[in-house]
Design a protein around this motif. Sequence first.
Motif, PDB file in Angstrom:
ATOM      1  N   SER A  22       1.122  -1.581   0.015  1.00 30.80           N
ATOM      2  CA  SER A  22       0.283  -0.149  -0.323  1.00 30.80           C
ATOM      3  C   SER A  22       0.870   1.365   0.459  1.00 30.80           C
ATOM      4  O   SER A  22       1.878   1.248   0.279  1.00 30.80           O
ATOM      5  CB  SER A  22      -0.957   0.043   1.036  1.00 30.80           C
ATOM      6  OG  SER A  22      -1.943   1.281   1.115  1.00 30.80           O
ATOM      7  N   THR A  23       0.034   2.693  -0.609  1.00 25.44           N
ATOM      8  CA  THR A  23       1.169   3.633  -0.342  1.00 25.44           C
ATOM      9  C   THR A  23       0.551   4.661   0.489  1.00 25.44           C
ATOM     10  O   THR A  23       1.239   5.645   1.456  1.00 25.44           O
ATOM     11  CB  THR A  23       0.110   4.599  -1.985  1.00 25.44           C
ATOM     12  OG1 THR A  23      -0.963   4.713  -1.640  1.00 25.44           O
ATOM     13  CG2 THR A  23       1.116   3.618  -3.119  1.00 25.44           C
ATOM     14  N   LYS A  24      -0.107   3.696   1.451  1.00 24.29           N
ATOM     15  CA  LYS A  24      -1.008   4.493   2.665  1.00 24.29           C
ATOM     16  C   LYS A  24      -0.510   3.763   3.854  1.00 24.29           C
ATOM     17  O   LYS A  24      -0.157   2.182   3.462  1.00 24.29           O
ATOM     18  CB  LYS A  24      -2.136   4.988   2.509  1.00 24.29           C
ATOM     19  CG  LYS A  24      -2.465   5.070   1.417  1.00 24.29           C
ATOM     20  CD  LYS A  24      -4.188   5.543   1.905  1.00 24.29           C
ATOM     21  CE  LYS A  24      -4.456   6.561   0.540  1.00 24.29           C
ATOM     22  NZ  LYS A  24      -5.784   6.971   0.653  1.00 24.29           N
TER      23      LYS A  24
ATOM     24  N   TYR B 170      -0.941   0.842   7.096  1.00 28.46           N
ATOM     25  CA  TYR B 170      -1.741  -0.166   7.609  1.00 28.46           C
ATOM     26  C   TYR B 170      -1.716  -0.019   9.181  1.00 28.46           C
ATOM     27  O   TYR B 170      -0.784   0.305   9.823  1.00 28.46           O
ATOM     28  CB  TYR B 170      -1.125  -1.789   7.350  1.00 28.46           C
ATOM     29  CG  TYR B 170       0.251  -1.391   8.097  1.00 28.46           C
ATOM     30  CD1 TYR B 170       0.354  -2.330   9.217  1.00 28.46           C
ATOM     31  CD2 TYR B 170       1.540  -1.333   7.536  1.00 28.46           C
ATOM     32  CE1 TYR B 170       1.708  -2.720   9.324  1.00 28.46           C
ATOM     33  CE2 TYR B 170       2.848  -1.117   7.797  1.00 28.46           C
ATOM     34  CZ  TYR B 170       3.001  -2.390   8.928  1.00 28.46           C
ATOM     35  OH  TYR B 170       4.080  -2.631   9.377  1.00 28.46           O
TER      36      TYR B 170
ATOM     37  N   SER C  96       3.845   1.492   4.974  1.00 29.90           N
ATOM     38  CA  SER C  96       4.070   0.677   4.375  1.00 29.90           C
ATOM     39  C   SER C  96       4.815   0.882   3.619  1.00 29.90           C
ATOM     40  O   SER C  96       5.483   1.914   3.400  1.00 29.90           O
ATOM     41  CB  SER C  96       2.753   0.859   3.438  1.00 29.90           C
ATOM     42  OG  SER C  96       1.190   0.634   3.992  1.00 29.90           O
TER      43      SER C  96
ATOM     44  N   ASP D 193      -4.383  -3.519   6.001  1.00 27.68           N
ATOM     45  CA  ASP D 193      -4.477  -2.088   6.017  1.00 27.68           C
ATOM     46  C   ASP D 193      -5.712  -1.324   5.060  1.00 27.68           C
ATOM     47  O   ASP D 193      -7.018  -2.046   4.820  1.00 27.68           O
ATOM     48  CB  ASP D 193      -3.950  -1.785   4.039  1.00 27.68           C
ATOM     49  CG  ASP D 193      -4.387  -3.211   2.851  1.00 27.68           C
ATOM     50  OD1 ASP D 193      -5.714  -3.038   3.130  1.00 27.68           O
ATOM     51  OD2 ASP D 193      -3.942  -3.634   2.041  1.00 27.68           O
ATOM     52  N   GLU D 194      -5.832   0.013   3.779  1.00 23.30           N
ATOM     53  CA  GLU D 194      -6.821   0.775   3.842  1.00 23.30           C
ATOM     54  C   GLU D 194      -7.459   0.329   2.694  1.00 23.30           C
ATOM     55  O   GLU D 194      -9.218   0.449   2.595  1.00 23.30           O
ATOM     56  CB  GLU D 194      -6.178   1.996   3.178  1.00 23.30           C
ATOM     57  CG  GLU D 194      -6.200   2.245   1.720  1.00 23.30           C
ATOM     58  CD  GLU D 194      -4.342   1.527   1.078  1.00 23.30           C
ATOM     59  OE1 GLU D 194      -4.615   1.699  -0.226  1.00 23.30           O
ATOM     60  OE2 GLU D 194      -3.946   1.000   1.919  1.00 23.30           O
TER      61      GLU D 194
END
Length: 735
Positions: free
Chosen positions: A29-31, A33, A67, A342-343
Amino acid sequence: MKDIPLVGYADKFSLEPDEKINFKVSSKSTKPYSAKLIKVISGDPNPEGPGLIEEHLEADFNGLHPSIKKDIQTGSHIEVDTKSSLKDLKSFTFGATIWPTVPNKYPQTIISNFDSSSNSGITIEIGPRGLRAQVGDGSKDEPLLELNSPLSERRWYHVWVSFDETSRSLRVGQIPVFNDFDLDGVRLTEILINRRPQFNPKQPLLIAAHREDKAVNHFNGKIERPFILNFSANQEIILDIATGNSNSGVIAAWDFSQRIGDNKVNDLGPTNLIGKIVNLPTQAVKSSKWDGTEFDWRKKPAHYAAIHFHEDDLYDCAWDTDFSFTVPTNLRSGIYAAKLIDEQDNEEMIPFFVTAKQGKPQSRICVLIPSFTYTVYANIARGNTNKKMLERIKEWSASPWTTDNFPQFGLSTYNYHSDGSGISSSSRRRPILTMRSNVISYPGVPGSGCRHFPADSHLWYWLTTKGYEFDVITDDELHKYGLAAIEKYSVLLTCSHPEYHTPQSLNALQEYTNTGGHLMYLGGNGFYWKVAVSDVWPDVVEIRRGEGGIRAWASEPGEYYNAFDGEYGGLWRRNGRAPQVLAGVGFTSQGDHYGAPYRRTPESYSNEWAWVFEGITEEIIGDFGLSGGGAAGFELDRADTMLGTPLNAVTLASSEGHDDSFVLVPEDILTHHNTWPHKPIKELIRADIVYFETAKGGGVFSVGSITFCGSLPHNNCENNISKMVENVIRKFLSN
């Protein structure tokens, strides 16, 4: 190969209060967790059972974490710092003895210190056209020489590459070690090159791989005695060096018969260029001198002077730590996990087991977590991710990450390497996709089709629901501390499948029952295989599957002794310790994942055993359950005094009605007419519930079935299997 979006592992399976565990996570992910601490109560996703039950707890790592996508490096090899010993090399010979297992796959490196950035060094490799070599002289020229003579699979060859500075001749050669009629003889070729090859002193030398940004082009098969000479040798001298009859002109010669089981290899040369073993290839394997006169490598190590490398070996992902957790002093022993989300709502959980402080139990009851068995089965690929499996996963929202489709973290010792050899060691230093809640192993069967961790949670859930306080201990503590790990517990319960044990862990259990302990063996096919662990290779379990037993693959003849401890491996029964000695019952039959009921024996109606069946009126018990639909199924154990069942043991119930998929274990089959116990096969296919008392007031209660614990939660834990286990626990606690 597709990546799993969120996955991780921890640096240990079990720990005590005040000890720290480190978690290593890869997230695409780019965001960030989220992570949170949970206590695992039930891990079976079947909606007909209790379902997934987790208790959320406070922890300092709860919250968001960045992440980071992390890579893995598979493939075993040896890395050597040459200490500038090749820098001024003018004439030379590189050679080795090899046993390729996939010779038509191209390229596979035998020896390399080629540096692409400076176009210097040498690479020796094999492929569909046989042996080839590439050298670099520091210019743009990279002379390549190939024999165009294919190698045969699983045959021994001496191979070499030499360069003579005076004649500027680069030669390659291969010759079978044995003069077999069906193999070609010696093959040689040479070319003249313009400049002398150069060697970058900073470039490491690799055996069984080539270094680019990472190790690539891994060799599949055995390599024996790789060497480097400081002159261009003829064939006669090369064979003398390769067979250990000479060390003349040796810069380096690595002797794999020394330090078997270690993570380093010795060099017989003058500069002592010790090699570091990477990713745990298989040691204690036959080399070219093996002639069948000795099976114990400790007695003739020269016959075991090879290492078997694989392109898919994996010991340690070596990921950085993302967050840690120090177990609070007041946290109760139990089964816990770091749960990650994660998102995109991808979930992961990394389980761990918190024991009580050594020698300071928190409860009278202890559950033995089969950590060696979990490791041996880690990432088993069953080849059954079919339409039924995918439908059940979707219907139950179970984990979709099956190792059939995501094998990149290495498979289990129930699988094969890509070259067709059996996997004989399994590491915990990698994500273990199968040791999770919410994992299904078998589709299209009665009940849940769960195995191991989620199946064992049937017992954990039952104990919790019934109000029993319990500690957990793992095989690791048994191995490390012996009897001291469990001697203060009044009752010790196993989970559904405690199959794999070291001598130390099995000794601890035997001493526990011999000194008054109360053992409840609530599984099947337990105490079956002998395994080894090592301080040199922490977090690994080694298994040799030799000479009998139901097994996914068979060890090569002559390779039955463990590399880690040098002991004869295989079945505990072959080692003179059948499971019946400890538990009263031992493995007798395996079938599909279906369960059947038990029928009480006439002996069970004696007043002497009335306490076992208090509150139970049925003659047939366990005709239900979340594992296979019945309490006696999948893998079954029987009592047998010839194999060590104590003479005072009583069989209280035996299973019946198993389908035709159930077969007798191979070690009990003598001929197509006769069995080892001299009884009909049908009579031997059963699970026995056995009870016996031991010295000093101890006792053993065994049920002989893997699916047994799956019956405990049935009908909100109100059933005859549940009642029987309660009765036995009450009896044992009263003692």
